[in-house]
Design a protein around this motif. Structure first.
Motif, short mmCIF file in Angstrom:
data_model
loop_
_atom_site.label_atom_id
_atom_site.label_comp_id
_atom_site.label_asym_id
_atom_site.label_seq_id
_atom_site.Cartn_x
_atom_site.Cartn_y
_atom_site.Cartn_z
N GLU A 121 2.71 -1.61 0.88
CA GLU A 121 2.75 -0.41 0.05
C GLU A 121 3.43 0.73 0.78
OE1 GLU A 121 -0.33 2.59 -2.28
OE2 GLU A 121 -0.82 0.46 -2.07
N GLU A 123 7.11 0.18 0.77
CA GLU A 123 7.71 0.53 -0.52
C GLU A 123 7.86 2.04 -0.66
OE1 GLU A 123 6.77 -0.09 -5.30
OE2 GLU A 123 5.63 -1.19 -3.80
N ARG A 124 6.86 2.78 -0.19
CA ARG A 124 6.95 4.24 -0.26
C ARG A 124 8.08 4.75 0.62
NH1 ARG A 124 0.68 6.12 0.59
NH2 ARG A 124 -0.29 4.91 -1.09
N LYS A 153 11.71 4.57 -0.49
CA LYS A 153 12.18 5.58 -1.44
C LYS A 153 12.75 6.79 -0.72
CE LYS A 153 8.88 4.15 -4.99
NZ LYS A 153 7.71 4.53 -5.81
N CYS A 169 4.18 11.03 2.70
CA CYS A 169 4.25 9.72 2.05
C CYS A 169 3.13 8.81 2.54
CB CYS A 169 5.62 9.11 2.34
SG CYS A 169 5.85 7.45 1.70
#
Length: 816
Positions: free
Chosen positions: A425, A428-429, A432, A477
């Motif tokens: 996770e 994935e953050r 970005k 994040c």
């Protein structure tokens, strides 16, 4: 035009006209089947097929002409001169053979050859017609309307040219149909137009030769010739077609069995393909025939491949919707044989799956499989490129080292599956945040690195501000809660170290190292922050390395020693046990505090052999004491995670002969919660040996009550931070009283450490704390200084005077 119409309707038997047209159609139908065969194969076979084509075509046209002449009623008797009649047949056969031969010539001027061939055929029809008409003998005068004659010749020639132009190589039913229809029209228009210009003026005085062919015999002869020629041609074409169909069918079955797409071309034009090619291009068979294969589907192939000098190429297959597919193409030439011309076979294989697999392999090679971010190898390559670019442009490049705070605790609390989920996770953050300026990679565990470009920024303040901004985005994040399960959410933070190239390092290795140093400075300060590298960090690192090296040497050369601090009964101050404390007096660094070298030992892994040495030395020493006092040894968090620790303790006890009940191992709450399940198992196994377990620094952690409930603890040590504040601090007093009462309710022993004053000692005694430790009762000293305690009434080594029995009281310790 009226004359032609009048001639056709009033001077012709329409039944015979239809028969003539039917015979002409039959001959022309067979002729184009033969012509299609004549367009392929070697020249030896072509000549034979062209001859047969000329015979059938010319004979059919000749038969059509004379049957149509039988349908014509000139009112006067008609006969035909044999020689000229035969010559007209020869002319029909020769001209049509020559015309079809010209049309079958392949080359760069296909249209011209076909049009020229059609012209020859058309003129041949006219020549045959007028030669046949000149063989006609009647008792009268024959004359012609030349305007109609010329028009008929032109129409015959035009439709004949169109016939062979439309027919092309007569490979498809459509081409054959167009060719047959046009040639039939050419024959019919030419004949009946010419007959419209034909005039017979009866004149009995005109002599008629005796050796003429009557119309009756002519009809029989024409019927026999037409039937034989058409039959021969039809049967020959049929047999050849069946033979070729058989071969073609076998080849088609073989071709359709291939996964690769196959295309056959002759003279660059598609003549056949397998099902795989049709599926690949989404085409139907009739849509691809006669197409220029390379120009239509493979326009990007190199010239060497098109000329045959290169037999393999990887290129793009162009589809109807302008899309392109990657393909590999192999080219093979088949020389002409009795059945076909020179043929080129192209084998095509769709490369999309291979390219996708190669792309996936490259992705796996360049990216981390868990987070999908770049991996260490790829990041190092990007870093090298960025530093080279920075050298050229003069714009600094920034590297950040990112490490998650307390990630190990998350793994220990929820398992490695939850840890992997968290990393996915977070990956994935972080992905970005990746832009042209920001590159992020995972280099191992919970360690990430960031490469930051500063496009258009040159000033140090701008670069620092940009770096701080990106680092804060990363912190924000990571700070978002992570879903673990329905009941739990994990919230992490990160430590980020920042270094700039070339200010903070001259190469990739040094810039990464310095960013890592800055990151560890954040870790030491509690994490969840950003620190920029400074030169003093390097000095501290070198000092730590020196200290670690010296510590390793000290361990190998037995330069370490143990000091012992007494633990007393609170009421009478009688010593019950000692706590073994490690001391190091380095020849270069002098007396080094345990607070300095123990963390370094834990970072470098030296704590394992160091801890075992302390345990072994303390047990050996205690086993020699005449008075069986207890001995306490501290365990680090690193030691407590080693599965072999119970075996080491058992081995030391067996080797030293120390009663397990005399040994007390001290652990901290922080050490226990690193991996609660493993710690529970290890402590339980140690407990089974008969060894006591004490919880050190109790109250400073964050799970004290749960720890007491879950772990096999025998004694609680009240941390000195509370004892130091007993006098004048109501909250500290309340906490100490609560811990004493809690231990009594749980049937646990309790000891207060750090006692230095009488007021502290009185408070603890008044509240039923039965054991104490601190400078008030004795400083950590070599065991020789406590010889009179552990060996009462025995002389100190090197003396002959015994020590009095009361020397084990506090007052005796102070006089030593």
């Amino acid at each position: 035009m009226y004359k032609i119409y009048d001639c056709l309707t009033n001077q012709h038997d329409l039944v015979l006209v239809l028969i003539a047209i039917a015979i002409g159609l039959g001959g022309i139908h067979t002729a184009f089947n033969l012509y299609a065969r004549a367009c392929i194969g070697r020249w030896q076979q072509k000549i034979a097929w062209l001859f047969l084509t000329g015979v059938v075509t010319g004979g059919g046209i000749w038969a059509t002409h004379f049957i149509a002449m039988l349908a014509y009623d000139p009112i006067v008797p008609v006969g035909y001169e044999p020689g000229l009649t035969a010559v007209s047949l020869i002319i029909a056969i020769a001209t049509t053979m020559i015309g079809f031969a010209i049309a079958s010539v392949a080359g760069p001027h296909l249209v011209l050859s076909r049009v020229t061939g059609g012209l020859v055929v058309g003129l041949g029809i006219s020549a045959m017609h007028f030669t046949g008409m000149s063989a006609m003998r009647v008792p009268g005068i024959i004359s012609w309307h030349m305007d109609i004659v010329i028009a008929s010749i032109i129409m015959g020639a035009v439709f004949a040219m169109l016939s062979l132009w439309f027919a092309e190589a007569a490979r498809t039913p459509r081409q054959k149909l167009y060719g047959k229809a046009s040639l039939t029209v050419a024959v019919a228009t030419m004949h009946f137009s010419a007959m419209g210009g034909f005039v017979v003026t009866p004149d009995p005085t005109v002599p008629v030769p005796a050796q003429l062919i009557s119309q009756h015999y002519l009809a029989i002869g024409v019927a026999i010739v037409a039937t034989l020629l058409i039959a021969i041609g039809f049967v020959t074409a049929l047999v050849d077609r069946q033979m070729r169909a058989h071969v073609s069918n076998r080849m088609r079955i073989l071709g359709d069995s291939a996964i690769e797409a196959l295309v056959l071309t002759q003279n660059g034009r598609v003549v056949d393909s397998n099902e795989s090619f049709l599926r690949l291009t989404g085409s139907k068979p009739h849509e691809i025939l006669e197409q220029d294969f390379l120009a239509r589907w493979l326009p990007d192939t190199p010239p060497a491949f098109q000329t045959g000098n290169l037999n393999y190429v990887e290129t793009s297959l162009r589809l109807d919707d302008q899309k392109e597919l990657p393909v590999e193409v192999i080219r093979r030439e088949i020389p002409a044989d009795d059945i076909s011309d020179d043929t080129i076979i192209y084998g095509l294989r769709d490369l999309r799956e291979r390219y996708a697999a190669e792309k996936h392999i490259r992705f796996l090679a360049e990216h981390d499989s868990l987070t999908q971010l770049l991996n260490r190898t790829t990041f190092n390559d990007r870093l090298g490129e960025a530093l080279a670019e920075s050298d050229e442009t003069g714009i600094p490049t920034t590297v950040m080292c990112v490490d998650f705070d307390h990630f190990k605790e998350l793994n220990d609390s929820f398992g490695h599956i939850a840890g992997d989920h968290a990393l996915r996770e977070l990956g994935e953050r972080l992905s970005k945040l990746v832009t042209d300026e920001v590159t992020i990679a995972r280099v191992g565990g919970d360690e990430f690195v960031v490469l930051l470009h500063h496009q258009g920024r040159t000033k140090a303040t701008e670069i620092n501000a940009h770096s701080q901004e990106v680092a804060q985005q990363i912190l924000d994040c990571i700070a978002l809660p992570i879903f673990i399960n329905q009941e739990n959410r994990a919230k992490l933070s990160a430590s980020i170290g920042v270094a700039h190239y070339p200010v903070d390092g001259a190469d990739a290795e040094s810039i990464l190292f310095h960013a890592d140093l800055a990151m560890y400075r954040v870790k030491q300060s509690g994490g969840n922050d950003v620190v920029f590298y400074s030169s003093e960090m390097d000095e501290e690192y070198r000092f730590k390395r020196q200290m670690a090296s010296n510590l390793r040497i000290a361990l190998e050369n037995r330069q370490l020693e143990l000091y012992y601090q007494p633990q007393c009964h609170a009421d009478d101050e009688e010593i019950q046990s000692f706590e073994a404390l490690l001391r190091w007096n380095d020849p270069e660094l002098g007396q080094v505090s345990p607070g300095r070298f123990i963390p370094i030992a834990e970072e470098t892994g030296l704590i394992i052999p160091l801890g075992e040495w302390v345990l072994r030395t303390a047990c050996m020493e205690a086993a020699r004491w005449k008075k069986p006092l207890g001995i306490g040894v501290n365990l680090s968090a690193v030691q407590l995670q080693k599965h072999e620790l119970p075996d080491i303790v058992a081995s030391v006890l067996a080797e030293s002969g120390l009663d397990p009940k005399r040994l007390e191992l001290e652990v901290t709450e922080t050490a226990l919660i690193h991996n609660p399940a493993r710690s529970m198992k290890i402590l339980s196994d140690i407990k089974k040996l008969g060894v006591r377990i004490a919880m050190d620094d109790f109250g400073t952690g964050y799970s004290s009550l749960a720890t007491l409930q879950n772990f096999p603890v025998d004694r609680i040590k009240i941390d000195q931070s509370f004892v130091n504040k007993l006098v004048g601090n109501v909250q500290a007093g309340a906490i100490v009283r609560a811990v004493i009462n809690l231990s009594r309710d749980l049937a646990l022993d309790v000891i207060a450490e750090g006692v230095e004053t009488d007021e502290q000692a009185n408070f603890l005694t008044d509240h039923d704390c039965r054991a104490v430790q601190g400078y008030k009762y004795g400083y950590p000293r070599p065991i020789a200084d406590y010889w009179h305690i552990v060996h009462p009434e025995e002389p100190v080594p090197g003396t002959t005077e015994p020590v009095v029995a009361e020397a084990n009281r506090h007052s005796g310790i102070e006089t030593v």
